[in-house]
Design a protein around this motif. Structure first.
Motif, PDB file in Angstrom:
ATOM      1  N   VAL A  33      30.407  32.690  30.234  1.00 21.85           N
ATOM      2  CA  VAL A  33      31.399  33.797  30.722  1.00 21.85           C
ATOM      3  C   VAL A  33      32.743  33.290  30.363  1.00 21.85           C
ATOM      4  N   LEU A  34      33.819  34.212  29.823  1.00 26.40           N
ATOM      5  CA  LEU A  34      35.043  33.902  29.687  1.00 26.40           C
ATOM      6  C   LEU A  34      35.878  34.601  30.215  1.00 26.40           C
ATOM      7  N   ILE A  35      36.909  33.836  30.942  1.00 26.93           N
ATOM      8  CA  ILE A  35      37.664  34.460  31.674  1.00 26.93           C
ATOM      9  C   ILE A  35      39.242  34.259  31.111  1.00 26.93           C
ATOM     10  N   ILE A  36      40.012  34.910  30.869  1.00 26.80           N
ATOM     11  CA  ILE A  36      41.424  34.632  30.290  1.00 26.80           C
ATOM     12  C   ILE A  36      42.421  35.206  31.426  1.00 26.80           C
ATOM     13  N   CYS A  37      43.008  34.286  31.834  1.00 26.23           N
ATOM     14  CA  CYS A  37      43.836  34.683  33.047  1.00 26.23           C
ATOM     15  C   CYS A  37      44.927  33.421  32.963  1.00 26.23           C
ATOM     16  N   PRO A  38      45.949  33.758  32.021  1.00 23.80           N
ATOM     17  CA  PRO A  38      47.009  32.728  31.941  1.00 23.80           C
ATOM     18  C   PRO A  38      48.304  32.893  33.351  1.00 23.80           C
ATOM     19  N   MET A  47      49.125  41.834  33.076  1.00 21.77           N
ATOM     20  CA  MET A  47      48.019  42.171  32.070  1.00 21.77           C
ATOM     21  C   MET A  47      48.328  42.626  30.757  1.00 21.77           C
ATOM     22  N   PRO A  48      49.237  43.130  30.495  1.00 15.00           N
ATOM     23  CA  PRO A  48      49.742  43.438  28.840  1.00 15.00           C
ATOM     24  C   PRO A  48      49.929  42.041  28.110  1.00 15.00           C
ATOM     25  N   ALA A  49      50.686  41.016  28.926  1.00 18.44           N
ATOM     26  CA  ALA A  49      50.843  39.747  28.277  1.00 18.44           C
ATOM     27  C   ALA A  49      49.754  38.934  28.006  1.00 18.44           C
ATOM     28  N   THR A  50      48.703  39.093  29.060  1.00 20.54           N
ATOM     29  CA  THR A  50      47.322  38.771  28.830  1.00 20.54           C
ATOM     30  C   THR A  50      46.720  39.131  27.809  1.00 20.54           C
ATOM     31  N   ARG A  51      46.783  40.474  27.676  1.00 24.15           N
ATOM     32  CA  ARG A  51      45.959  41.155  26.493  1.00 24.15           C
ATOM     33  C   ARG A  51      46.737  40.820  25.323  1.00 24.15           C
ATOM     34  N   ASP A 106      45.151  39.680  35.489  1.00 20.61           N
ATOM     35  CA  ASP A 106      46.353  39.525  35.513  1.00 20.61           C
ATOM     36  C   ASP A 106      46.794  38.040  36.631  1.00 20.61           C
ATOM     37  N   GLY A 107      47.129  37.173  35.498  1.00 21.12           N
ATOM     38  CA  GLY A 107      47.303  35.743  36.211  1.00 21.12           C
ATOM     39  C   GLY A 107      48.661  35.365  37.014  1.00 21.12           C
ATOM     40  N   ASN A 108      49.460  36.492  37.057  1.00 20.75           N
ATOM     41  CA  ASN A 108      50.599  36.320  37.657  1.00 20.75           C
ATOM     42  C   ASN A 108      50.174  36.739  39.127  1.00 20.75           C
ATOM     43  N   GLN A 109      49.521  37.783  38.968  1.00 20.36           N
ATOM     44  CA  GLN A 109      49.000  38.118  40.756  1.00 20.36           C
ATOM     45  C   GLN A 109      47.779  37.462  41.337  1.00 20.36           C
ATOM     46  N   MET A 110      47.021  37.006  40.489  1.00 21.07           N
ATOM     47  CA  MET A 110      45.538  36.494  40.840  1.00 21.07           C
ATOM     48  C   MET A 110      45.299  35.165  40.421  1.00 21.07           C
TER      49      MET A 110
END
Length: 293
Positions: free
Chosen positions: A213-218, A223-227, A253-257
């Motif tokens: 599993v890969l989770i991308i959560c900077p 979400m737009p920036a993460t995408r 969304d790594g800003n919120q979560m």
């Protein structure tokens, strides 16, 4: 050879039926209630204690055992009349079901004497072995082997390996509480254990974890920036190889979560359960994420 089987232990009845011995059962204990198709069989035991409160039952049990008395009545006359060839019971707990000594006392006076199969598992592995033990004793060894293996296969759970990107260039994997949450949800985060701060790692070390599993959560990115970060990662061959091998790829969304040490970490853990085990009922309402694979 057709057997005449008596179960004096609820788990024994379940095993007997699992391996195909239900048609040969002739009686059961008062606690044998599963499967429901055996409930018509004669009942050979009865509890001497009566439930009032937990404390009072404890008193009744303590008094009986201190006097060397069994906690259960056994219908000796009916047991003898049924002429069992096999009795399945236990010697693990004198409180949970009729004690072995009482059963042996009756069986020793029968002619012919029935075989007494005693189940005393103390681990899940030994419970699985009980399936084979019972099956062999009642003449259903082949069915027992198949059933036991099927149950073992169901237990053979391998936690999914997670690669959680807390930053993508350079790569910083999840640190502090997030690896712990991954483990709480039933996964593993091999590149960084729980409680350790996030630290820069090499591409080679990420690839070596062979994640499922890969989770991308900077951290700090919506979400737009993460995408956008994900799209840039997909330009790299090593990352495309990871996504091809992985079963799941998710953007969060790594800003919120995840990156805030606040109460919504509970929702984050619930989301991980949903993702790792395909349990949509655990997904928190409005959780900001996107599945890309």
């Amino acid at each position: 050879m057709h057997q005449r089987i008596i179960s004096l232990l609820p788990s024994a009845a379940e095993i007997i039926c699992l391996v195909g011995g239900q048609p040969e059962m002739v009686a059961r204990s008062h606690e044998d209630d599963f499967p429901s198709t055996i409930q018509h069989l004669p009942i050979l035991t009865e509890a001497k204690t009566k439930f009032t409160t937990s404390a009072d039952v404890d008193r009744q049990v303590s008094e009986a055992l201190s006097q060397g008395n069994s906690l259960y009545n056994l219908d000796v006359d009916q047991l003898k009349a049924l002429q069992p060839s096999v009795i399945v019971t236990q010697d693990l707990c004198n409180v949970c079901s009729i004690d072995l000594v009482s059963v042996q006392r009756v069986a020793s006076k029968m002619n012919p004497q029935p075989e007494i199969v005693t189940l005393n598992p103390t681990s899940v592995a030994e419970v699985m072995e009980s399936i084979t033990t019972v099956g062999t004793a009642i003449g259903h060894a082949e069915e027992a082997d198949v059933a036991a293996q099927a149950k073992k296969d169901n237990l053979d759970y391998k936690p999914k390996k997670v690669m959680f990107f807390e930053w993508t260039d350079p790569i910083y994997p999840a640190g502090h509480w997030t690896p712990e949450m991954i483990e709480m949800a039933g996964g593993v985060h091999p590149i960084n254990p729980p409680g350790i701060p996030s630290k820069r790692v090499s591409i080679e070390s990420v690839v070596a974890t062979d994640p499922d599993v890969l989770i991308i959560c900077p951290c700090g990115l919506d979400m737009p920036a993460t995408r956008k970060e994900y799209d840039m990662l997909m330009e790299k061959e090593w990352f495309r190889d990871l996504t091809n091998k992985a079963t799941t790829v998710a953007l969060v969304d790594g800003n919120q979560m995840f990156n805030r040490s606040g109460p919504r970490l509970v929702e984050c853990t619930e989301w991980l359960v949903m993702l790792l085990h395909d349990r949509p009922e655990f997904e928190p309402a409005g959780f900001p994420w996107q599945r890309v694979k």
